[in-house]
Enzyme design. Structure first.
Site, mmCIF file in Angstrom:
data_model
loop_
_atom_site.group_PDB
_atom_site.id
_atom_site.type_symbol
_atom_site.label_atom_id
_atom_site.label_comp_id
_atom_site.label_asym_id
_atom_site.label_seq_id
_atom_site.Cartn_x
_atom_site.Cartn_y
_atom_site.Cartn_z
ATOM 1 N N TRP A 103 0.839 -1.205 0.000
ATOM 2 C CA TRP A 103 0.000 0.000 0.000
ATOM 3 C C TRP A 103 0.869 1.249 0.000
ATOM 4 O O TRP A 103 0.567 2.230 -0.687
ATOM 5 C CB TRP A 103 -0.906 0.005 1.231
ATOM 6 C CG TRP A 103 -1.688 1.269 1.401
ATOM 7 C CD1 TRP A 103 -2.825 1.640 0.742
ATOM 8 C CD2 TRP A 103 -1.398 2.357 2.298
ATOM 9 N NE1 TRP A 103 -3.242 2.876 1.168
ATOM 10 C CE2 TRP A 103 -2.395 3.342 2.115
ATOM 11 C CE3 TRP A 103 -0.382 2.583 3.235
ATOM 12 C CZ2 TRP A 103 -2.411 4.526 2.849
ATOM 13 C CZ3 TRP A 103 -0.406 3.771 3.958
ATOM 14 C CH2 TRP A 103 -1.415 4.723 3.761
ATOM 15 N N HIS A 104 1.979 1.213 0.750
ATOM 16 C CA HIS A 104 2.853 2.379 0.801
ATOM 17 C C HIS A 104 3.553 2.631 -0.534
ATOM 18 O O HIS A 104 3.815 3.790 -0.881
ATOM 19 C CB HIS A 104 3.905 2.209 1.905
ATOM 20 C CG HIS A 104 3.405 2.552 3.271
ATOM 21 N ND1 HIS A 104 2.725 1.660 4.075
ATOM 22 C CD2 HIS A 104 3.477 3.703 3.990
ATOM 23 C CE1 HIS A 104 2.408 2.236 5.222
ATOM 24 N NE2 HIS A 104 2.853 3.488 5.197
ATOM 25 N N GLY A 105 3.880 1.586 -1.273
ATOM 26 C CA GLY A 105 4.554 1.797 -2.549
ATOM 27 C C GLY A 105 4.806 0.498 -3.288
ATOM 28 O O GLY A 105 5.021 -0.555 -2.673
#
Length: 401
Positions: free
Chosen positions: A248-250
């Site tokens: 989700w962060h990257g």
């Protein structure tokens, strides 16, 4: 419900992960000397897409589970999903908290206005004085790893968690303060995380809106599904949950590694928790000052180690950080002015949080009963922001998500 979640996720997958997949395909083709004549495509990420996607999914699941009633007014639903203080970096709110407030008779009042401004003032202090001042040093070192030695990189790696906390924590306070001025109560996002004595406690204090969202909608259903595996089912649920958090962060290997590291730390704690508690009770360690200091420092270091992979750099650069810290020591690079100003901000931040953690009813400044003390406190913080704050409009770290 599943169709709706899929539709909500499609824009996130497209805008956030298409470029990574597209570049990966191009790189594989180039390895085999194959030419793809279509141009590489790069999209500008829509503002706040990760945050409003999570809020929309949470609303969908809550309606399906009959925890909230389906809202018939599309304007209210749109307001919940795209409420302007929260859309850029959270907190990730829940429909059950926000929608009833949006439908209530909201009025401006003096108490909310005063409380909101205090939260915003301290949020700006965290962001401009602490986070942005540390960012000058961190960016100078992490942006030129090949030119710095292990001691300098070690100091930078220990400062970076404070930068991330002050950046996101500062924004969260600003968002909560703006909402409060409008008469809306938004959930807190941080609770003095660097005083946590374990990674499990740390994640109950850090980015609480994200971790409670992941707990309710990912971890708990997975743990229930894996319950026949007992403790190993919990470990598997933790690993999957934090791997998803990393993705989700990257869409990079670095973030996946970061998520798996967090899952591993928490899994180890889950496996040894009973034995650890037995030893702590047997020797009275929970009230031992030195043991508490050791636990707090160990938790901080573990988080700092994982954050090496969360900085905007390649996987190769992250490995270089550890290589230099272990094998290539040297004299510190000291930007004295930047570090001196940063130290003032960090000292004030941790002094305030130490007071809130252990002596919450003493040495009150913003909430002192004496008006003069309150006024002087506001002026001192405001003057520090103007004096040593970085006022060049630096971007919040979480805006990119």
């Amino acid at each position: 419900m599943y169709i709706n979640i899929a539709v909500v996720l499609m824009p996130l997958f497209f805008f956030k992960y298409f470029t990574a997949i597209n570049d990966g395909i191009f790189n594989i083709l180039e390895m085999y000397e194959m030419r793809w004549f279509l141009p590489k495509i790069h999209f500008l990420l829509p503002v706040g897409i990760s945050f409003y996607t999570f809020m929309a999914i949470g609303y969908t699941i809550d309606v399906y589970n009959e925890e909230v009633e389906a809202e018939k007014n599309i304007g209210i639903v749109a307001l919940f999903i795209s409420f302007f203080p929260l859309i850029l970096s959270g907190p990730i709110e829940r429909a059950g908290n926000m929608i009833p407030q949006f439908k209530s008779d909201l009025k401006l009042n003096h108490t909310n206005f005063s409380t909101g401004l205090k939260l915003m003032l301290w949020g700006y202090f965290m962001k401009l004085v602490v986070a942005d001042r540390i960012a000058i040093y961190v960016d100078a070192v992490y942006g030129n790893l090949s030119h710095h030695n292990g001691d300098t990189i070690l100091l930078t790696s220990l400062l970076y968690p404070i930068q991330v906390y002050a950046d996101l924590g500062g924004y969260s306070l600003i968002a909560i303060g703006v909402s409060k001025i409008l008469g809306l109560n938004v959930m807190p996002n941080f609770n003095r995380p660097f005083f946590a004595t374990s990674m499990a406690e740390f994640w109950r204090r850090w980015h609480m809106s994200l971790i409670t969202w992941l707990t309710d909608y990912v971890y708990t259903p997975l743990a229930f599904s894996f319950r026949q595996y007992r403790i190993f089912g919990i470990v598997l649920a933790l690993m999957v949950t934090f791997a998803l958090s990393g993705i989700w962060h990257g869409a990079t290997l670095n973030y996946v590694v970061w998520g798996l590291m967090q899952g591993t730390f928490l899994s180890i704690e889950a496996l040894i928790n009973k034995r650890k508690s037995k030893i702590e009770n047997q020797y009275g360690l929970k009230s031992n000052f030195f043991y508490l200091i050791f636990s707090v420092c160990l938790t901080y270091v573990l988080f700092a180690v994982s954050l090496v992979f969360a900085y905007d750099a390649s996987f190769k650069d992250a490995l270089m950080v550890f290589d230099k810290i272990i094998f290539k020591r040297g004299s510190l690079f000291l930007d004295k002015t930047t570090l001196a100003y940063a130290f003032i901000g960090v000292f004030m931040l941790f002094l305030s949080e130490f007071r809130d953690e252990y002596f919450p009813k003493t040495l009150l400044f913003f909430n002192n009963k004496v008006f003069v003390i309150r006024l002087v406190s506001y002026l001192c913080v405001a003057l520090l922001i103007l004096w040593i704050g970085v006022l060049n409009g630096g971007q919040f770290i979480y805006f990119k998500f």
